[in-house]
Design an enzyme around this catalytic site. Structure first.
Site, PDB file in Angstrom:
ATOM      1  N   GLU A 143       0.937  -1.265  -0.130  1.00  0.00           N
ATOM      2  CA  GLU A 143       0.042   0.032   0.171  1.00  0.00           C
ATOM      3  C   GLU A 143       0.852   1.358  -0.077  1.00  0.00           C
ATOM      4  O   GLU A 143       1.676   1.363   0.881  1.00  0.00           O
ATOM      5  CB  GLU A 143      -0.961   0.092   1.333  1.00  0.00           C
ATOM      6  CG  GLU A 143      -1.882   1.372   1.348  1.00  0.00           C
ATOM      7  CD  GLU A 143      -2.695   1.545   2.714  1.00  0.00           C
ATOM      8  OE1 GLU A 143      -3.441   2.184   2.718  1.00  0.00           O
ATOM      9  OE2 GLU A 143      -1.956   0.886   3.661  1.00  0.00           O
ATOM     10  N   ASP A 178      -5.611   2.832  -1.408  1.00  0.00           N
ATOM     11  CA  ASP A 178      -6.170   3.740  -0.354  1.00  0.00           C
ATOM     12  C   ASP A 178      -6.400   4.880  -0.987  1.00  0.00           C
ATOM     13  O   ASP A 178      -5.761   5.683  -1.299  1.00  0.00           O
ATOM     14  CB  ASP A 178      -5.508   3.958   0.867  1.00  0.00           C
ATOM     15  CG  ASP A 178      -6.135   4.441   2.035  1.00  0.00           C
ATOM     16  OD1 ASP A 178      -6.538   5.694   1.798  1.00  0.00           O
ATOM     17  OD2 ASP A 178      -5.837   3.859   3.154  1.00  0.00           O
ATOM     18  N   GLN A 206      -9.171   1.222   0.202  1.00  0.00           N
ATOM     19  CA  GLN A 206      -9.714   1.647   1.598  1.00  0.00           C
ATOM     20  C   GLN A 206     -10.137   3.007   1.068  1.00  0.00           C
ATOM     21  O   GLN A 206      -9.801   3.840   0.133  1.00  0.00           O
ATOM     22  CB  GLN A 206      -8.661   1.579   2.224  1.00  0.00           C
ATOM     23  CG  GLN A 206      -8.239   0.343   2.852  1.00  0.00           C
ATOM     24  CD  GLN A 206      -7.243   0.309   3.698  1.00  0.00           C
ATOM     25  OE1 GLN A 206      -5.921   1.056   3.628  1.00  0.00           O
ATOM     26  NE2 GLN A 206      -7.118  -0.645   4.900  1.00  0.00           N
ATOM     27  N   GLU A 246     -11.419   3.103   6.541  1.00  0.00           N
ATOM     28  CA  GLU A 246     -10.140   3.278   7.568  1.00  0.00           C
ATOM     29  C   GLU A 246     -10.320   4.777   7.777  1.00  0.00           C
ATOM     30  O   GLU A 246      -9.498   5.430   7.377  1.00  0.00           O
ATOM     31  CB  GLU A 246      -9.268   2.757   6.811  1.00  0.00           C
ATOM     32  CG  GLU A 246      -8.025   2.666   7.717  1.00  0.00           C
ATOM     33  CD  GLU A 246      -6.674   2.240   7.355  1.00  0.00           C
ATOM     34  OE1 GLU A 246      -5.800   1.419   7.763  1.00  0.00           O
ATOM     35  OE2 GLU A 246      -6.359   2.743   6.247  1.00  0.00           O
TER      36      GLU A 246
END
Length: 281
Positions: A143, A178, A206, A246
């Site tokens: 990530e 993300d 995310q 998140e």
């Protein structure tokens, strides 16, 4: 509409960790993720998942000494043995929790270190981890993380992550996209979704609101539009993954803070399940 997983490290902090599974299920989540499960026996977490009809979709491999500031070991020369021991522990937990994805944190680049040496260590560790995970039928995720939240993190751009995954070529090595981090570093999210999702290299999304990492309906991003883009492209290419939630609820530690901020989830078509008990299993 994409499937949403509650991140139990950031959400439901008004409850003790093991009680967050029940709260997430009652609010309509069908999947959960979190940073690290290792403070609890895997069997105890598995019992909460089963009791509340939840799927474990992601967690992180051990990051080294988190309290001392370590944020992953994968890029650090000389820490290969620690990385391998930690990843073996993650695989054991993934087996018990029936979790298909393990996020491997790259780590912070040491001051003065040659990036080429860090890159070589990182890629070698990822090759090894992907081989180990392949036998267990798990995916390994990397990530990019923005440098504002985590200064010095080795990996910060989506394109770089995809180059690494493509170069290694392991079918179970993928990118964790993300949207919060990517917006801060790069922007142009809709086009990046259209670019990367059809490649098969995106293992997980995310989200969080930008810039304050609160609910996705607070901030500069038009998440309903991004959900539509993900839905459209996923339908075209057959992607069936999850979006991990998140973010830090804007209402802080007030009782019921997480549930009170889920208007965005209802608008996305996910109803609460009021018949489910919020009590611990």
């Amino acid at each position: 509409m994409p499937r949403f997983a509650a991140n139990l490290t950031l959400l439901y902090n008004e409850h003790a960790f093991l009680d967050r599974f029940a709260a997430a299920a009652a609010d309509g989540f069908e999947g959960v993720e979190y940073l690290f499960p290792y403070a609890f026996p895997a069997e105890e977490i598995a019992a909460r998942l089963k009791a509340h009809g939840l799927q474990q979709v992601l967690f992180n491999a051990p990051p080294g000494d988190w309290e001392a500031g370590e944020r992953g070991l994968a890029c650090l020369p000389g820490r290969e043995a620690d990385f391998r021991a930690g990843f073996a522990q993650a695989l054991a937990y993934a087996q018990v929790l029936d979790c298909p994805r393990i996020h491997v944190m790259a780590g912070l680049a040491p001051a003065g270190a040659e990036r080429a040496a860090l890159q070589a260590t990182y890629e070698a560790n990822l090759v090894w981890a992907a081989e180990m995970a392949q036998g267990a039928r798990r995916d390994v995720l990397i990530e990019p993380i923005n440098p504002r939240d985590m200064p010095g993190y080795f990996l910060s751009h989506q394109d770089e992550a995809h180059r690494i995954v493509q170069a290694i070529g392991a079918p179970n090595l993928k990118v964790q996209f993300d949207l919060y981090h990517a917006q801060i570093v790069e922007g142009d999210l809709a086009m990046k979704i259209r670019q990367h999702l059809p490649t098969g290299r995106v293992g997980h999304f995310q989200l969080a609101g930008v810039p304050m990492r609160h609910e996705p309906d607070l901030g500069e991003l038009n998440y309903p539009y991004l959900f539509e883009v993900i839905d459209e492209v996923a339908t075209q290419c057959g992607w069936q993954g999850w979006i991990g939630c998140e973010y830090r609820p804007a209402r802080g530690a007030v009782a019921g803070a997480t549930s009170a901020g889920l208007g965005w989830l209802r608008a996305a078509g996910v109803p609460a399940r009021p018949g489910l008990s919020r009590a611990a299993a």
